[in-house]
Design an enzyme around this catalytic site. Structure first.
Site, PDB file in Angstrom:
ATOM      1  CE1 TYR A  36      11.544  44.388  47.468  1.00 25.13           C
ATOM      2  CE2 TYR A  36      13.211  46.406  47.840  1.00 25.13           C
ATOM      3  CZ  TYR A  36      12.727  44.937  48.012  1.00 25.13           C
ATOM      4  OH  TYR A  36      13.733  44.333  48.741  1.00 25.13           O
ATOM      5  CG  HIS A  94      14.096  39.514  44.505  1.00 18.46           C
ATOM      6  ND1 HIS A  94      13.302  40.892  44.291  1.00 18.46           N
ATOM      7  CD2 HIS A  94      14.039  39.426  45.961  1.00 18.46           C
ATOM      8  CE1 HIS A  94      13.032  41.179  45.655  1.00 18.46           C
ATOM      9  NE2 HIS A  94      13.406  40.248  46.171  1.00 18.46           N
TER      10      HIS A  94
END
Length: 254
Positions: A36, A94
């Site tokens: 991000y 992730h």
């Protein structure tokens, strides 16, 4: 792992004041990720808040290009520095792709926990088969499994696995990127409860045993509205109506 019903998903948030405001209005679970590119923003928001660190659950995720053992340690050190923290409460794999190798990656996560750099190991976007492989390798229990989950993308087999093995599911994109406003079943339930489709979508997510939600919000009004969804008590018929939506849209395919 004990997580509050609603946390803050921070993908796309670039203003530390949003994070500080979220903490001010009652959020205690913050979710970010290396990919991000805003861990520094989240860390600065925490620093601007008066909420004690001990009351927070801060989660981040190691991206798929950093899942070799050396890269896991290096990237986690970098995440800690960007977040301004000594320990990450919840660190996820992730996605199990690219450099992910369960026999090499997962022991590296266990080592982070043994060394006190993280408190809990999480997984994200795993299949049931991948979860089973991880369970056979990890010394740490799976603390949480984060998945896309909303009225347009339901994964009953993953929810069942979580219930069977006693860990929470963390639902990202619970509002389906705003598409819940276009769903007749959701809007009908919202009308019956005199609330918004977004609030109903969150209440529906939370009505599934063991599921937590991390919607993104930037304004104080939306932050407060998402938290207040916990006050909506859906009837079984409401949940069943949304469960039965015959339409599938995955927002974040592999």
């Amino acid at each position: 792992m004990e997580l509050p019903p609603v946390g803050l998903g921070t993908m796309g948030i670039e203003d530390p004041d949003v994070v500080a405001t979220a903490l001010e209005v009652g959020y205690r679970h913050l979710d970010t990720a290396q990919i991000y590119d805003n861990e520094t923003v989240v860390g600065e928001g925490i620093a601007r808040s008066d909420v004690p660190r001990s009351e927070l659950t801060v989660a981040t995720k190691v991206w798929a290009d950093s899942l070799s053992p050396k890269a896991v340690r290096r990237s986690t050190d970098e995440s800690l520095e960007r977040l301004g923290l000594e320990t990450i409460d919840l660190l996820y794999v992730h996605r199990p792709i690219d450099t992910y190798d369960p026999e090499r990656t997962l022991p590296a996560f266990d080592a982070l926990r043994t060394n006190g750099l993280i408190e809990h190991v999480g997984l994200s976007n795993f299949s049931v088969a991948e979860l089973e492989t991880a369970r056979s390798i990890l010394e740490a229990p799976i603390a949480a499994h984060q998945i896309e989950f909303h009225p347009l993308f339901q994964s009953p087999e993953l929810l069942a696995h979580a219930r069977d093995h006693g860990y929470p599911v963390v639902a990202y994109s619970p509002l389906a990127g705003g598409r819940v406003r276009d769903l007749e079943s959701v809007c009908a339930v919202a009308d019956r409860h005199d609330t918004t489709p977004e609030a109903v979508a969150l209440a529906w997510v939370l009505a599934h045993d063991g599921v937590r939600a991390i919607p993104k919000a930037s304004s104080r009004d939306h932050l407060e509205a998402n938290l207040s969804a916990t006050d909506i008590d859906l009837e079984a018929a409401d949940v069943a109506a949304i469960d039965g939506i015959d339409r599938t849209e995955e927002l974040f395919p592999e």
